[in-house]
Write an enzyme that holds these catalytic residues in place. Structure first.
Site, PDB file in Angstrom:
ATOM      1  N   PHE A 125       0.838  -1.194   0.000  1.00  0.00           N
ATOM      2  CA  PHE A 125       0.000   0.000   0.000  1.00  0.00           C
ATOM      3  C   PHE A 125       0.879   1.252   0.000  1.00  0.00           C
ATOM      4  O   PHE A 125       1.915   1.296   0.668  1.00  0.00           O
ATOM      5  CB  PHE A 125      -0.918  -0.008   1.232  1.00  0.00           C
ATOM      6  CG  PHE A 125      -1.994   1.030   1.161  1.00  0.00           C
ATOM      7  CD1 PHE A 125      -3.093   0.837   0.339  1.00  0.00           C
ATOM      8  CD2 PHE A 125      -1.901   2.196   1.884  1.00  0.00           C
ATOM      9  CE1 PHE A 125      -4.087   1.805   0.252  1.00  0.00           C
ATOM     10  CE2 PHE A 125      -2.886   3.173   1.800  1.00  0.00           C
ATOM     11  CZ  PHE A 125      -3.985   2.975   0.981  1.00  0.00           C
ATOM     12  N   ASP A 155       1.445  -5.185   8.539  1.00  0.00           N
ATOM     13  CA  ASP A 155       0.309  -4.319   8.246  1.00  0.00           C
ATOM     14  C   ASP A 155      -0.915  -5.226   8.129  1.00  0.00           C
ATOM     15  O   ASP A 155      -0.999  -6.057   7.221  1.00  0.00           O
ATOM     16  CB  ASP A 155       0.549  -3.561   6.935  1.00  0.00           C
ATOM     17  CG  ASP A 155      -0.598  -2.622   6.568  1.00  0.00           C
ATOM     18  OD1 ASP A 155      -1.747  -2.879   6.983  1.00  0.00           O
ATOM     19  OD2 ASP A 155      -0.356  -1.641   5.837  1.00  0.00           O
ATOM     20  N   TYR A 199     -11.670   0.843  10.174  1.00  0.00           N
ATOM     21  CA  TYR A 199     -12.835   1.341   9.422  1.00  0.00           C
ATOM     22  C   TYR A 199     -13.248   0.423   8.279  1.00  0.00           C
ATOM     23  O   TYR A 199     -14.197   0.726   7.562  1.00  0.00           O
ATOM     24  CB  TYR A 199     -12.573   2.747   8.880  1.00  0.00           C
ATOM     25  CG  TYR A 199     -11.259   2.939   8.154  1.00  0.00           C
ATOM     26  CD1 TYR A 199     -11.083   2.482   6.861  1.00  0.00           C
ATOM     27  CD2 TYR A 199     -10.203   3.599   8.770  1.00  0.00           C
ATOM     28  CE1 TYR A 199      -9.885   2.661   6.196  1.00  0.00           C
ATOM     29  CE2 TYR A 199      -9.000   3.792   8.123  1.00  0.00           C
ATOM     30  CZ  TYR A 199      -8.847   3.325   6.831  1.00  0.00           C
ATOM     31  OH  TYR A 199      -7.651   3.499   6.168  1.00  0.00           O
ATOM     32  N   LYS A 200     -12.556  -0.689   8.106  1.00  0.00           N
ATOM     33  CA  LYS A 200     -12.937  -1.624   7.052  1.00  0.00           C
ATOM     34  C   LYS A 200     -13.947  -2.630   7.605  1.00  0.00           C
ATOM     35  O   LYS A 200     -15.137  -2.337   7.713  1.00  0.00           O
ATOM     36  CB  LYS A 200     -11.700  -2.313   6.493  1.00  0.00           C
ATOM     37  CG  LYS A 200     -10.658  -1.359   5.910  1.00  0.00           C
ATOM     38  CD  LYS A 200      -9.473  -2.110   5.356  1.00  0.00           C
ATOM     39  CE  LYS A 200      -8.331  -1.183   4.960  1.00  0.00           C
ATOM     40  NZ  LYS A 200      -8.678  -0.229   3.901  1.00  0.00           N
ATOM     41  N   ARG A 235     -11.797  -4.164  -7.802  1.00  0.00           N
ATOM     42  CA  ARG A 235     -11.678  -4.894  -6.542  1.00  0.00           C
ATOM     43  C   ARG A 235     -13.057  -5.117  -5.923  1.00  0.00           C
ATOM     44  O   ARG A 235     -13.820  -4.175  -5.721  1.00  0.00           O
ATOM     45  CB  ARG A 235     -10.774  -4.142  -5.564  1.00  0.00           C
ATOM     46  CG  ARG A 235     -10.235  -5.008  -4.442  1.00  0.00           C
ATOM     47  CD  ARG A 235      -9.227  -4.271  -3.603  1.00  0.00           C
ATOM     48  NE  ARG A 235      -9.808  -3.133  -2.920  1.00  0.00           N
ATOM     49  CZ  ARG A 235      -9.166  -2.395  -2.014  1.00  0.00           C
ATOM     50  NH1 ARG A 235      -7.903  -2.674  -1.731  1.00  0.00           N
ATOM     51  NH2 ARG A 235      -9.753  -1.374  -1.435  1.00  0.00           N
TER      52      ARG A 235
END
Length: 420
Positions: A139, A216, A241-242, A386
């Site tokens: 990322f 991560d 928050y996912k 995605r």
């Protein structure tokens, strides 16, 4: 990019019927009704970027404003707020990280936590260990932060070439770590492909080379089982928050193995990480244990949605969540194969996290049209669509309907003209 003779309306109708059967047999199906489900969204495929809120989240926030903040006012700091980063961290660690108490904190953003932990690890490395190992397809924030740390400290970055449709293996790590390695930073689930790395094996390889590893977990936590203590992991960071329903910009978490608490010295010295912070004394003396990695005042209000999200995980269990995640992604892969859409994710469910990436040369335009039709995947340059499937809030019927619409958009989309 659909194959000649690929499944048409009749075949897709068959998947809809299969989806109904799978939903009926889903032991987690009742939990979906606890989420806020927008009426104008046919299929939400972005739960791995921003999860849906629980219906109870609004009530919890209102209750907090009325009682904890409104009635108790500043007294709430003495009634639990001061300890909240550790208390909620312990709950998250125990439910979803395989972490014993006293090793997990909540409070900063993922970027800030990663900077603090990575910089701490690099600064503590013995002389001669001047390399930081990372993936060239990780990322962007991870790459940017580590580039900055390398520039600040005079370290060298050692890049692992990574297939965008796959991820980093233990064998690849073994080829690049050695006596100069200070730190390895990798994602447990690759943000682009969904590749699920072997956390235990890679951690062993890094330790055999005498270095530390920081994981991560942004795309892993709440989707796949994580067992940091069992892996022997050193450090980890991740967002909430996912899959966890913490909401946009919700506080992230950090894990620091207990054996490192007295060794690592974090670079952002703030009053909440000081021993007896309310003494307001001169000089910085780090607090005991993991609390020394705190910096400023924790975002108490922003932790309310996470608390109710963790309650749901305590009820569901990460084992059941992972089983449904594997079933959802397998169903998505089956539909994509049937209609001839190229897959840019691992096919082995054991090596796949909670999302599947489709590949198409006009992916950006396809995603934009899908959004107009009420199907919400996301675009990952240069050609990725995605499809994120949050197990607690996504149904099999949603997968079938949404991918049917993606297929319809692809059928009407001409690939861009070649300039070769």
């Amino acid at each position: 990019m659909t194959a000649p003779g690929s499944a048409g309306p009749v075949g897709l109708a068959g998947f809809a019927a299969r989806a109904a059967e799978l939903d009926a047999a889903d032991p987690l199906r009742a939990l979906r009704d606890r989420f806020v489900l927008s009426g104008d969204v046919l299929a939400y495929f972005d739960g791995n970027s921003l999860g849906r809120p629980l219906r109870i989240t609004g009530e919890a926030l209102a209750g907090f404003a009325e009682h904890d903040w409104g009635a108790r006012l500043i007294r709430s700091w003495d009634e639990g707020w001061v300890e909240l980063p550790e208390a909620l961290g312990d709950r998250l660690g125990g439910l979803l990280l395989g972490a014993a108490p006293g090793q997990t904190l909540l409070g900063d953003s993922t970027s800030v936590w990663l900077y603090k932990l990575a910089r701490s690890a690099v600064d503590a490395a013995p002389a001669g260990r001047d390399e930081i190992v990372l993936s060239d397809d990780d990322f962007p924030t991870d790459r940017y932060l580590l580039e900055g740390i390398a520039a600040e400290t005079g370290r060298t970055l050692r890049w692992i070439p990574t297939d965008p449709g796959g991820g980093v293996s233990a064998e690849q790590v073994a080829q690049v770590v050695g006596p100069r390695t200070a730190l390895v930073v990798l994602s447990h689930v690759a943000y682009r492909s969904g590749y699920l790395a072997d956390g235990a094996a890679i951690t062993r390889v890094v330790h055999d080379a005498g270095a530390l590893v920081c994981w991560d977990l942004c795309h892993a936590v709440g989707s796949v089982p994580v067992t940091l203590d069992a892996w022997g992991a050193d450090l980890a960071v991740g967002c909430t928050y996912k899959y966890l329903g913490g909401g946009p910009g919700s506080p992230a978490f950090a894990y620091v193995a207990a054996r490192h608490h007295e060794v690592l010295h974090q670079p952002v010295q703030g009053w909440f990480g000081r021993r007896d912070q309310f003494a307001m004394a001169a000089g910085y003396v780090p607090a005991a244990g993991v609390r020394r990695f705190l910096s400023g005042t924790p975002p108490v209000l922003a932790l309310v949605p996470l608390r109710v999200g963790l309650d749901l995980y305590a009820e569901a269990g990460i084992g059941a969540v992972r089983a449904k995640s594997e079933a959802l992604t397998a169903f998505a892969v089956e539909i994509a194969d049937a209609v001839g859409i190229e897959i840019a994710s691992p096919r082995d469910p054991a090596r796949r996290g909670g999302h599947v990436t489709l590949r198409h040369p006009a992916a950006g335009a396809v995603v934009a049209e899908c959004w107009r039709r009420g199907v919400i995947p996301d675009f990952r340059a240069p050609d990725g669509i995605r499809v994120g499937l949050a197990p607690l809030s996504t149904s099999f019927a949603e997968v079938a309907a949404g991918l049917g619409e993606v297929h319809s958009v692809l059928e009407s989309t001409d690939p861009p003209n070649s300039t070769d």
